[in-house]
Scaffold this active site. Structure first.
Site, PDB file in Angstrom:
ATOM      1  CE1 TYR A 158     -36.924 -28.447  -8.462  1.00 15.32           C
ATOM      2  CE2 TYR A 158     -37.403 -30.776  -9.459  1.00 15.32           C
ATOM      3  CZ  TYR A 158     -36.687 -30.080  -8.469  1.00 15.32           C
ATOM      4  OH  TYR A 158     -36.122 -30.625  -7.351  1.00 15.32           O
ATOM      5  CE  LYS A 162     -33.106 -29.007  -8.046  1.00 16.58           C
ATOM      6  NZ  LYS A 162     -32.437 -28.536  -6.903  1.00 16.58           N
TER       7      LYS A 162
HETATM    8  P1  NDP Z   1     -39.140 -26.897   0.050  1.00 17.75           P
HETATM    9  O1  NDP Z   1     -39.887 -26.126  -0.914  1.00 17.75           O
HETATM   10  O2  NDP Z   1     -39.853 -27.653   1.154  1.00 17.75           O
HETATM   11  O3  NDP Z   1     -38.204 -25.908   0.653  1.00 17.75           O
HETATM   12  C1  NDP Z   1     -37.444 -25.041  -0.017  1.00 17.75           C
HETATM   13  C2  NDP Z   1     -36.397 -24.426   0.469  1.00 17.75           C
HETATM   14  O4  NDP Z   1     -35.531 -23.494  -0.250  1.00 17.75           O
HETATM   15  C3  NDP Z   1     -37.000 -23.348   1.597  1.00 17.75           C
HETATM   16  O5  NDP Z   1     -36.123 -23.183   2.764  1.00 17.75           O
HETATM   17  C4  NDP Z   1     -36.911 -22.111   0.947  1.00 17.75           C
HETATM   18  O6  NDP Z   1     -37.232 -20.786   1.777  1.00 17.75           O
HETATM   19  C5  NDP Z   1     -35.633 -22.139   0.202  1.00 17.75           C
HETATM   20  N1  NDP Z   1     -35.536 -21.191  -0.874  1.00 17.75           N
HETATM   21  C6  NDP Z   1     -36.255 -20.948  -2.064  1.00 17.75           C
HETATM   22  N2  NDP Z   1     -35.878 -19.867  -2.662  1.00 17.75           N
HETATM   23  C7  NDP Z   1     -34.751 -19.504  -2.026  1.00 17.75           C
HETATM   24  C8  NDP Z   1     -33.972 -18.304  -2.344  1.00 17.75           C
HETATM   25  N3  NDP Z   1     -34.225 -17.706  -3.436  1.00 17.75           N
HETATM   26  N4  NDP Z   1     -33.023 -18.106  -1.304  1.00 17.75           N
HETATM   27  C9  NDP Z   1     -32.677 -19.004  -0.247  1.00 17.75           C
HETATM   28  N5  NDP Z   1     -33.698 -19.976   0.020  1.00 17.75           N
HETATM   29  C10 NDP Z   1     -34.595 -20.385  -0.864  1.00 17.75           C
HETATM   30  O7  NDP Z   1     -38.036 -27.826  -0.783  1.00 17.75           O
HETATM   31  P2  NDP Z   1     -37.560 -29.107  -0.442  1.00 17.75           P
HETATM   32  O8  NDP Z   1     -37.047 -28.981   0.944  1.00 17.75           O
HETATM   33  O9  NDP Z   1     -38.409 -30.158  -0.744  1.00 17.75           O
HETATM   34  O10 NDP Z   1     -36.091 -28.878  -1.435  1.00 17.75           O
HETATM   35  C11 NDP Z   1     -34.747 -28.681  -0.908  1.00 17.75           C
HETATM   36  C12 NDP Z   1     -33.984 -28.876  -2.259  1.00 17.75           C
HETATM   37  O11 NDP Z   1     -34.113 -30.449  -2.684  1.00 17.75           O
HETATM   38  C13 NDP Z   1     -34.403 -28.137  -3.551  1.00 17.75           C
HETATM   39  O12 NDP Z   1     -33.164 -27.771  -4.215  1.00 17.75           O
HETATM   40  C14 NDP Z   1     -35.241 -29.289  -4.408  1.00 17.75           C
HETATM   41  O13 NDP Z   1     -34.959 -29.024  -5.513  1.00 17.75           O
HETATM   42  C15 NDP Z   1     -34.416 -30.535  -4.005  1.00 17.75           C
HETATM   43  N6  NDP Z   1     -35.112 -31.745  -3.960  1.00 17.75           N
HETATM   44  C16 NDP Z   1     -36.370 -32.025  -3.260  1.00 17.75           C
HETATM   45  C17 NDP Z   1     -37.024 -33.314  -3.421  1.00 17.75           C
HETATM   46  C18 NDP Z   1     -38.457 -33.712  -2.755  1.00 17.75           C
HETATM   47  O14 NDP Z   1     -38.859 -34.660  -3.215  1.00 17.75           O
HETATM   48  N7  NDP Z   1     -38.823 -32.957  -1.931  1.00 17.75           N
HETATM   49  C19 NDP Z   1     -36.626 -34.075  -4.478  1.00 17.75           C
HETATM   50  C20 NDP Z   1     -35.463 -33.788  -5.168  1.00 17.75           C
HETATM   51  C21 NDP Z   1     -34.675 -32.747  -4.836  1.00 17.75           C
HETATM   52  P3  NDP Z   1     -38.270 -19.927   1.965  1.00 17.75           P
HETATM   53  O15 NDP Z   1     -38.962 -20.578   3.186  1.00 17.75           O
HETATM   54  O16 NDP Z   1     -37.596 -18.501   2.164  1.00 17.75           O
HETATM   55  O17 NDP Z   1     -39.430 -20.135   0.724  1.00 17.75           O
END
Ligand code: NDP
Length: 238
Positions: A158, A162
């Protein structure tokens, strides 16, 4: 009215951003892998007269370019594109450097690194018709080269994805110099990914994160293009 397009809007930070941008009077083009099953997203969009969500899997070029075609039928331009969709390794937060699963790592890199590249490419014609021409790649503090957080776990795949995304941001910004393209890290937020399936308790809720994230994105200027910012809008070390 400004238009924002968000990937990965079904839950977590993407869904939080959809709600915040709706509140702020934007037209929101929400995209996710499976709009039919994204019930919270579906009701949010319906209740606020926003267009229905568009299917977009960032790990599939077919899906990305088909989505761009669909979106061009409902809006003439996009002001802000937010590459939010992301995944963690299957063993997150226990993914040591020795023993990385190649297939799983390819899934993570395809989603977190190639996804934002291809999504930006596909939506570039609509972005160039917008007034803001802003692309935000949602990165992570775990992608900072100076970040050493072994006490939080091991994040080889991961974190690598990033860090690579931050470099992708730089190249996108150099090449697309009519656009403002930056990485923003959202803080540690209580989402399915953030709490690692209920194993840990992040300090931020979506209610803490969303207004700040929108504010930081709002504040990005031409001179910020190619750089990497915290939730509060401070420039971060790569
Ligand atoms: P979640 O796991 O809660 O949500 C991830 C989202 O990404 C879901 O909507 C999921 O959709 C979608 N997703 C995954 N794979 C795909 C794909 N192939 N195509 C389209 N959509 C996809 O994670 P977060 O909301 O926490 O993360 C959102 C972003 O923030 C990410 O890039 C993560 O790396 C980043 N981030 C998060 C942090 C945190 O503390 N939460 C910290 C730092 C960065 P589905 O429902 O279909 O699985």
């Amino acid at each position: 009215m400004k238009t924002v397009l968000i990937t990965g809007s079904s839950r977590g930070i993407g869904l939080g951003l959809v709600k915040e941008y709706v509140k702020n009077g934007y037209k929101v083009v929400a995209t996710c892998r499976d709009p039919e099953t994204a019930s919270d997203l579906k009701s949010t969009l319906a209740e606020t007269n926003q267009p229905s969500a568009i299917a977009l899997d960032v790990a599939s070029d077919d899906s990305i370019f088909k989505a761009a075609e669909e979106v061009s039928k409902i809006v003439d331009s996009i002001d802000i594109l937010i590459n939010n969709a992301g995944v963690a390794a299957k063993n997150h937060p226990n993914d040591p450097a020795i023993g990385v699963d190649r297939e799983d790592a390819l899934r993570v890199y395809s989603t977190n690194v190639i996804g934002p590249l291809k999504v930006t490419e596909a939506f570039l014609p609509l972005l160039r018709k917008g007034n803001e021409k802003k692309v935000v790649n949602i990165s992570s503090f775990l992608g900072s080269l100076g970040c050493a957080c072994p006490e939080l776990g091991s994040f080889t795949t991961y974190s690598g994805s990033k860090a690579a995304l931050n470099m992708v941001t730089r190249y996108q910004a150099f090449e697309l110099n009519d656009c403002i393209i930056a990485s923003v890290e959202p803080g540690w937020v209580d989402t399915d990914m953030g709490n690692a399936g209920g194993k840990v308790k992040p300090p931020l809720t979506m209610l803490d994160c969303a207004p700040k994230l929108v504010n930081t994105i709002e504040g990005l200027k031409r001179e910020d293009s190619s750089f990497y910012f915290s939730l509060e809008g401070e420039k971060m070390q790569f």
